[in-house]
Design a protein around this motif. Sequence first.
Motif, short mmCIF file in Angstrom:
data_model
loop_
_atom_site.label_atom_id
_atom_site.label_comp_id
_atom_site.label_asym_id
_atom_site.label_seq_id
_atom_site.Cartn_x
_atom_site.Cartn_y
_atom_site.Cartn_z
N GLY A 550 19.79 39.94 44.94
CA GLY A 550 20.77 39.76 43.87
C GLY A 550 21.70 38.61 44.19
O GLY A 550 21.51 37.86 45.15
N ASP A 551 22.72 38.45 43.38
CA ASP A 551 23.72 37.39 43.56
C ASP A 551 25.12 38.00 43.48
O ASP A 551 25.84 37.79 42.52
CB ASP A 551 23.55 36.31 42.50
CG ASP A 551 24.54 35.16 42.71
OD1 ASP A 551 24.99 34.99 43.85
OD2 ASP A 551 24.84 34.46 41.72
N PRO A 552 25.50 38.76 44.51
CA PRO A 552 26.82 39.41 44.46
C PRO A 552 27.98 38.42 44.51
O PRO A 552 29.09 38.73 44.12
CB PRO A 552 26.83 40.30 45.72
CG PRO A 552 25.44 40.26 46.27
CD PRO A 552 24.79 39.05 45.74
N GLY A 553 27.75 37.18 45.01
CA GLY A 553 28.83 36.21 45.14
C GLY A 553 29.36 35.71 43.82
O GLY A 553 30.34 34.96 43.79
N SER A 554 28.75 36.09 42.74
CA SER A 554 29.23 35.64 41.43
C SER A 554 30.50 36.37 41.02
O SER A 554 31.16 35.96 40.06
CB SER A 554 28.14 35.86 40.37
OG SER A 554 27.80 37.24 40.29
N TYR A 555 30.86 37.45 41.72
CA TYR A 555 32.09 38.19 41.40
C TYR A 555 33.22 37.70 42.30
O TYR A 555 33.10 37.70 43.52
CB TYR A 555 31.87 39.69 41.59
CG TYR A 555 30.72 40.21 40.77
CD1 TYR A 555 30.82 40.34 39.40
CD2 TYR A 555 29.52 40.58 41.39
CE1 TYR A 555 29.76 40.82 38.64
CE2 TYR A 555 28.46 41.06 40.65
CZ TYR A 555 28.58 41.16 39.28
OH TYR A 555 27.53 41.63 38.53
N LYS A 556 34.30 37.26 41.70
CA LYS A 556 35.41 36.69 42.43
C LYS A 556 36.40 37.77 42.87
O LYS A 556 36.60 38.77 42.19
CB LYS A 556 36.14 35.65 41.57
CG LYS A 556 35.26 34.46 41.16
CD LYS A 556 34.84 33.65 42.37
CE LYS A 556 34.01 32.45 41.95
NZ LYS A 556 33.55 31.66 43.13
N SER A 557 37.02 37.51 44.02
CA SER A 557 38.06 38.41 44.53
C SER A 557 39.42 37.89 44.09
O SER A 557 39.73 36.71 44.32
CB SER A 557 37.98 38.48 46.05
OG SER A 557 38.93 39.38 46.57
N PRO A 558 40.28 38.69 43.48
CA PRO A 558 41.58 38.21 42.98
C PRO A 558 42.47 37.72 44.12
O PRO A 558 42.50 38.32 45.20
CB PRO A 558 42.19 39.45 42.30
CG PRO A 558 41.04 40.37 42.06
CD PRO A 558 40.06 40.11 43.15
N PHE A 559 43.24 36.64 43.87
CA PHE A 559 44.09 36.06 44.91
C PHE A 559 45.11 37.07 45.42
O PHE A 559 45.31 37.21 46.63
CB PHE A 559 44.84 34.83 44.37
CG PHE A 559 46.01 34.43 45.22
CD1 PHE A 559 45.82 33.80 46.44
CD2 PHE A 559 47.31 34.72 44.82
CE1 PHE A 559 46.89 33.46 47.24
CE2 PHE A 559 48.39 34.36 45.62
CZ PHE A 559 48.18 33.73 46.83
N PHE A 560 45.79 37.77 44.51
CA PHE A 560 46.87 38.65 44.95
C PHE A 560 46.33 39.77 45.84
O PHE A 560 46.97 40.15 46.82
CB PHE A 560 47.60 39.24 43.74
CG PHE A 560 48.88 39.95 44.11
CD1 PHE A 560 50.00 39.22 44.51
CD2 PHE A 560 48.97 41.33 44.08
CE1 PHE A 560 51.17 39.86 44.86
CE2 PHE A 560 50.14 41.98 44.42
CZ PHE A 560 51.25 41.24 44.82
N ARG A 561 45.13 40.28 45.52
CA ARG A 561 44.54 41.33 46.36
C ARG A 561 44.21 40.77 47.74
O ARG A 561 44.47 41.42 48.77
CB ARG A 561 43.28 41.88 45.70
CG ARG A 561 42.58 42.96 46.52
CD ARG A 561 41.28 43.40 45.86
NE ARG A 561 41.53 44.03 44.56
CZ ARG A 561 40.55 44.44 43.76
NH1 ARG A 561 39.28 44.26 44.10
NH2 ARG A 561 40.85 45.01 42.60
N ASP A 562 43.68 39.54 47.79
CA ASP A 562 43.38 38.92 49.09
C ASP A 562 44.66 38.63 49.86
O ASP A 562 44.70 38.78 51.09
CB ASP A 562 42.61 37.61 48.86
CG ASP A 562 41.24 37.84 48.24
OD1 ASP A 562 40.70 38.95 48.40
OD2 ASP A 562 40.74 36.92 47.57
N PHE A 563 45.71 38.20 49.16
CA PHE A 563 47.00 37.92 49.79
C PHE A 563 47.57 39.17 50.46
O PHE A 563 47.98 39.13 51.64
CB PHE A 563 47.96 37.38 48.73
CG PHE A 563 49.39 37.29 49.16
CD1 PHE A 563 49.82 36.29 49.99
CD2 PHE A 563 50.33 38.23 48.72
CE1 PHE A 563 51.16 36.21 50.40
CE2 PHE A 563 51.65 38.16 49.11
CZ PHE A 563 52.06 37.15 49.95
N ILE A 564 47.59 40.28 49.74
CA ILE A 564 48.09 41.53 50.31
C ILE A 564 47.20 41.99 51.46
O ILE A 564 47.69 42.40 52.53
CB ILE A 564 48.17 42.63 49.22
CG1 ILE A 564 49.17 42.23 48.12
CG2 ILE A 564 48.56 43.97 49.83
CD1 ILE A 564 50.60 42.10 48.60
#
Length: 763
Positions: A550-564
């Motif tokens: 599959g291509d799971p990398g097509s889903y982006k991780s939100p900045f604020f969630r990564d920041f926290i």
Amino acid sequence: MTVAQGGQTTGTAQDSQVLRRRNVPEQSRSNGSATQPPQEEDQKKSHMVHPSHSLKLPELIVVKPRSSILQALDEWEFLIAPLLFTIVSFFTRMYKIGLSNIVTWDEAHFGKFGSHYLKREFYFDVHPPLGKMLVGLSGYMAGYNGSFEFKSGETYPEELNYTFMRLFNSTFGALCVPLAYYTARELNFRRSTVWLVTLMVLCENSYATISRFILLDSMLLFFTFTTVLCWARFHRLQKQSFSMEWFFWLFLTGISIGCVTSVKWVGLFCTALVGLYTAEDLWNKFGDLGMPKTTLASHLVARVAGLIVVPCLVYMFSFWVHFLVLENSGPGDAQMSSLFQANLRGTEVGKDSPLEVAYGSRATIKNMGYGGGLLHSHVQTYPEGSQQQQVTCYHHKDANNDWFFYPNRNEPVYQPDSPLIYPGDKTVIRLIHSQTGRNLHSHTVSAPVTKGDYEVSAYGNTTVGDDKDHWTVEVVSDAASRDRSKIRTLTTAFRLRHTALGCYLRAGTVNLPQWGFKQIEVTCVKQNNPRDVYTHWNVEAHWNERLPAGDPGSYKSPFFRDFIHLNVAMMTSNNALVPDPDKQDDLASQFWQWPILHVGLRMCGWDDHIVKYFLLGNPAVYWSSSLSLLVFGGLVAWYLIRWQRGYDELKPADIDHIHYSGFYPVAGWFLHYLPFVAMARVTYVHHYYPALYFAILTAGFMLDWTTRSLARKDRRIEWAVYGLAYAIISGLFVLFRAIVFGMEGNSQQWRHLKWFDKWRISD
């Protein structure tokens, strides 16, 4: 006779020449600068001749006009003096800066982090990114390509211009000197005291030494100094509220707070000082019944915007740039969420992984808590409790992180050629460790560290076991679909409830002892808290030959969630930096040793062929500043006792000066020092350096206050006292200059500098 008091806060009566020297070219400021004292105005009026009296010429006082050169120097001192101090500062921070061509002390860490920015590789560290991005910028400006590993003690290659990178860092340290000068002016110290404070910062050996290397401390000090200067200037503008200059310094304070916090979290202590001042200031305005409510509300909104919103935006912006630059997979990937990792270039996470998990799939299972690791097991067993095989969480990637999804024991035995079955929400499964073949297991034995939870172990095999090997999948969410009937790689967040015991698989922030390799403890928690992210898991990597990629990398991780996520991971790792009782750290020191200069720090090896640097402060600066903290406490107690007995020798302006120019530097010292008293983490001498600056300001205040009578009586005596202080401070810097500029050859040449056993300069 009515005399305008202005904003003079020293309580001293000085001649007009002194006042001009203190405040040129801003004598007429209404924001708190000194104006002509009443005593001087009385004296001037006493020399005025009333029309009804005859003029007696012999009684007139004739003042010789000053030379134009001296007058110009006097009037432009506020530019000339800091310029001269700054020139000397650049010399002391940069002289022979490239003498040592080896990776020195923590250059091994921060130089390497700078390399990651140049290679755009994601890494993890306990400090915020601003300072390390500046290190990366210095490397970029030096033409460095990021290929050097910065191993401690290793010689720099010829193609790496380490001297330029050190010069870049030392600039921040050198600029602390003019910042100290202007801060002392804003604190309304006399000129002699302003010079003293500036000289103490200039001739502080530890400041000069630590500014000469590729470290974060010079940047931390620089932004600490800018924050204090901006705060002091903003306070002096209180009578010009809502003017353009007032807003400028308010928002500049907020930007500086954001910067100092973005270098190291120690900056939060500086933030707390400004917060304390702001709370007091608003409380006083709240008690001013003459102030309109709209004005009070405007003050509150302005401070929220300038001192809360702006610093937060600056801090978050540094992380946004951090994520933007580090777009390639690197050594810090495992600290972040699986979805974040899948979007990095060159990552193996999710690469060619089938999207949907089926029985027989081999997968790595990632804990979704902040800084969470991968579910892990190894052949070592618990030394107590069940003594079964250990199950932990581990950030590094190896084969011991792989688990097979199998049906529970009440279902038909899994066959590789049987039809595909996809587990999903409410499915009861088994997880089998791929390397040892044991089942993920729990029982009523207490966990090794968190005694209130159940122990999680690896037990049995594909045929040997019981219902305590069963786990019920509870899907929490899916970033790609609303369908909960399947577990999807990266996007599905799920919990694992022990079918027999009802507890939930959890990996928190507790580390096992050395027998567990300091890895994260995995337990089965009895409380059912669906919002506890440490009970949330996702499939990070997935292998199954029978399923398409599959291509799971097509889903982006939100900045604020990564920041926290990253900030909590930083906090968790920082708290884990505790002294190891099994190891001796010769460089570590205790908090009580710092104010008395009881110990120094060797920054490199001590062989004869190595250029040696010893991190040690100027004895005069350290001891006088520490003593001033005690004397200030005595001064406050003295005036409180006299006030209680009915004495009122302090005018409101005097109290205001003690409050803002004395109390707040002392408060700044306590805010920067006391946290290290309570911290369990390992500490070093450089952790005291921000607190030292506030002690220096306190020393300046104490000498300024106690010598004010000399300023009124005889300026020559005052300058003699200050001249002696200048000579001692600068003389000791010269005496200990070798530990700053580098010691070549046998260390016994400098045994005369070893005043105490802990000053291991010549051992």
